[in-house]
Scaffold this motif. Sequence first.
Motif, mmCIF file in Angstrom:
data_model
loop_
_atom_site.group_PDB
_atom_site.id
_atom_site.type_symbol
_atom_site.label_atom_id
_atom_site.label_comp_id
_atom_site.label_asym_id
_atom_site.label_seq_id
_atom_site.Cartn_x
_atom_site.Cartn_y
_atom_site.Cartn_z
ATOM 1 N N ARG A 77 -16.394 5.000 -12.538
ATOM 2 C CA ARG A 77 -15.176 5.503 -13.186
ATOM 3 C C ARG A 77 -14.003 5.578 -12.213
ATOM 4 N N GLY A 78 -14.306 5.751 -10.934
ATOM 5 C CA GLY A 78 -13.240 5.914 -9.936
ATOM 6 C C GLY A 78 -13.234 4.820 -8.896
ATOM 7 N N LEU A 79 -13.467 3.576 -9.322
ATOM 8 C CA LEU A 79 -13.476 2.460 -8.375
ATOM 9 C C LEU A 79 -12.205 2.464 -7.527
ATOM 10 N N ILE A 112 -6.837 -8.394 -14.002
ATOM 11 C CA ILE A 112 -7.077 -8.303 -12.564
ATOM 12 C C ILE A 112 -5.780 -8.009 -11.815
ATOM 13 N N ASN A 113 -4.672 -8.611 -12.251
ATOM 14 C CA ASN A 113 -3.390 -8.344 -11.585
ATOM 15 C C ASN A 113 -3.003 -6.872 -11.686
ATOM 16 N N PHE A 114 -3.227 -6.251 -12.854
ATOM 17 C CA PHE A 114 -2.944 -4.825 -13.001
ATOM 18 C C PHE A 114 -3.863 -3.994 -12.099
ATOM 19 N N LEU A 115 -5.129 -4.375 -12.010
ATOM 20 C CA LEU A 115 -6.102 -3.573 -11.263
ATOM 21 C C LEU A 115 -5.934 -3.685 -9.748
ATOM 22 N N LYS A 116 -5.409 -4.789 -9.275
ATOM 23 C CA LYS A 116 -5.216 -4.942 -7.832
ATOM 24 C C LYS A 116 -3.807 -4.539 -7.397
ATOM 25 N N CYS A 117 -2.932 -4.276 -8.358
ATOM 26 C CA CYS A 117 -1.558 -3.888 -8.046
ATOM 27 C C CYS A 117 -1.526 -2.490 -7.435
ATOM 28 N N SER A 118 -0.650 -2.286 -6.465
ATOM 29 C CA SER A 118 -0.551 -0.983 -5.809
ATOM 30 C C SER A 118 0.139 0.057 -6.687
ATOM 31 N N GLU A 119 0.876 -0.384 -7.719
ATOM 32 C CA GLU A 119 1.567 0.551 -8.603
ATOM 33 C C GLU A 119 0.581 1.340 -9.461
ATOM 34 N N LYS A 120 0.983 2.548 -9.812
ATOM 35 C CA LYS A 120 0.276 3.275 -10.871
ATOM 36 C C LYS A 120 0.641 2.614 -12.189
ATOM 37 N N ASN A 121 -0.386 2.213 -12.954
ATOM 38 C CA ASN A 121 -0.104 1.545 -14.223
ATOM 39 C C ASN A 121 -1.134 1.930 -15.278
ATOM 40 N N PRO A 122 -0.815 1.718 -16.561
ATOM 41 C CA PRO A 122 -1.690 2.193 -17.640
ATOM 42 C C PRO A 122 -3.075 1.572 -17.651
ATOM 43 N N ILE A 123 -3.208 0.307 -17.245
ATOM 44 C CA ILE A 123 -4.510 -0.362 -17.304
ATOM 45 C C ILE A 123 -5.507 0.320 -16.374
ATOM 46 N N LYS A 124 -5.062 0.711 -15.183
ATOM 47 C CA LYS A 124 -5.954 1.415 -14.259
ATOM 48 C C LYS A 124 -6.489 2.696 -14.879
ATOM 49 N N GLY A 125 -5.619 3.419 -15.585
ATOM 50 C CA GLY A 125 -6.040 4.675 -16.196
ATOM 51 C C GLY A 125 -6.976 4.470 -17.369
ATOM 52 N N GLY A 172 -12.271 -10.435 -2.160
ATOM 53 C CA GLY A 172 -11.434 -9.599 -1.295
ATOM 54 C C GLY A 172 -10.328 -8.844 -1.985
ATOM 55 N N MET A 173 -10.316 -8.801 -3.311
ATOM 56 C CA MET A 173 -9.270 -8.069 -4.019
ATOM 57 C C MET A 173 -9.597 -6.580 -4.036
ATOM 58 N N ARG A 174 -8.611 -5.756 -3.835
ATOM 59 C CA ARG A 174 -8.799 -4.306 -3.818
ATOM 60 C C ARG A 174 -8.576 -3.767 -5.232
ATOM 61 N N ILE A 175 -9.652 -3.724 -5.988
ATOM 62 C CA ILE A 175 -9.600 -3.263 -7.373
ATOM 63 C C ILE A 175 -9.640 -1.737 -7.396
ATOM 64 N N LYS A 176 -8.825 -1.158 -8.287
ATOM 65 C CA LYS A 176 -8.796 0.301 -8.363
ATOM 66 C C LYS A 176 -8.641 0.752 -9.809
ATOM 67 N N PHE A 177 -9.460 1.729 -10.210
ATOM 68 C CA PHE A 177 -9.277 2.439 -11.472
ATOM 69 C C PHE A 177 -8.679 3.792 -11.134
ATOM 70 N N ASP A 178 -7.665 4.238 -11.878
ATOM 71 C CA ASP A 178 -7.176 5.603 -11.706
ATOM 72 C C ASP A 178 -8.223 6.571 -12.249
ATOM 73 N N ILE A 179 -8.315 7.744 -11.656
ATOM 74 C CA ILE A 179 -9.352 8.691 -12.047
ATOM 75 C C ILE A 179 -9.117 9.213 -13.458
ATOM 76 N N GLU A 180 -7.863 9.248 -13.892
ATOM 77 C CA GLU A 180 -7.555 9.676 -15.257
ATOM 78 C C GLU A 180 -6.278 8.997 -15.718
ATOM 79 N N GLN A 181 -6.054 8.989 -17.041
ATOM 80 C CA GLN A 181 -4.837 8.402 -17.582
ATOM 81 C C GLN A 181 -3.634 9.303 -17.281
ATOM 82 N N THR A 182 -2.489 8.670 -17.094
ATOM 83 C CA THR A 182 -1.242 9.392 -16.841
ATOM 84 C C THR A 182 -0.437 9.485 -18.126
#
Length: 351
Positions: free
Chosen positions: A14-16, A173-186, A211-221
């Motif tokens: 859940r918190g990749l 994948i572009n949303f998940l590797k982006c450094s910005e906070k965005n809705p897809i991660k949440g 080598g992509m730095r994938i990230k899920f936000d811990i919760e939706q914003t």
Amino acid sequence: MRNTEFRIIDTISRGLGNPISISGLTEEIKARYGSAYYANIYNALTSLKDENIIQIERQGNTSIPLLNFTNYLLPDLLIEMELQKKREFLDKWPEAQILFASLDDAFSNLPFIKSIILIDPIHNMKLNRAELLIITDSKDEANRDKTRNIMHAIKAHNYIRIEHLIISEGELINFLKCSEKNPIKGMLSNKIALHLPQNFWTMIRNAYVHGMRIKFDIEQTNPSKLRDGDLTYNLARFGYKELGPEIRQGKDISIEYIIASILLGEDERRIAAIPILLAKDKANYGLLAFLSQKYGFAERLLGILTLLTGIRPSRELDETIASLKEAGITPIRPDESHMKKALRLYGIRAN
């Protein structure tokens, strides 16, 4: 999969991209499931490490458990986790079987569908609604049209209110590797991969392996909760500088969240800036439409998008306008003279 191991893998997945200590993991599991003991979590992590499913990294004096995506078999375990979450959800909400069966029947023979994700399932089901992220292999226009038509038919025959977002694998994948906070991660912090979970987790694994730095936000914003300083900073980052406020470094936040936040407020000057932001920067119109229906600003968004067709026409924009109108949204027309004046100040021609 044993119960403790399931809870560990579920919580970490859940918190990749968000490192957590073993103590922190224990507290997260306790908060989510009601009980957890450090010794049990530690022993289960040791077993998972021996099986090459978990790797332990040292950060200073802290041990950080991570999913080992170099293990080719890890997606199989994650698929098992998704199936278990699906079974547990249906045990609690058996009426959702009708929707799930409709999705499987409609999409099972369409090779361009990569996966279908159910977002924030329990919260939405309590509201008698479902949010779906439909992942396709590309942005092929004909396939997206076909998907929209199928979803329109499914919505017409289900008593649950359904909102969906179609997104390509590349966009995801572009949303998940982006450094910005965005809705897809949440969205992916609390989900069930309903359809073809193997494709979803293989996508994530392949991104990690490359080598992509994938990230899920811990919760939706909630975009209405964004700090004013972050709004000012990001407006400037996207090319719109407000008069008066001092611009200080803030969090990088996606243009979709910024526009949503503005439309949930009443600042007319900022609302007039939205066509400038959209004309200057590439936003995902489908994601904007999804957020507008989730948070209740679809009428205002549709009015602005209709104005934008005379400035930056595109097929994606036309499709988004059509989908909002198809959903029964009536546009609230913005102050066009105010907006066109602002556009001219930024050198953007408006018809």
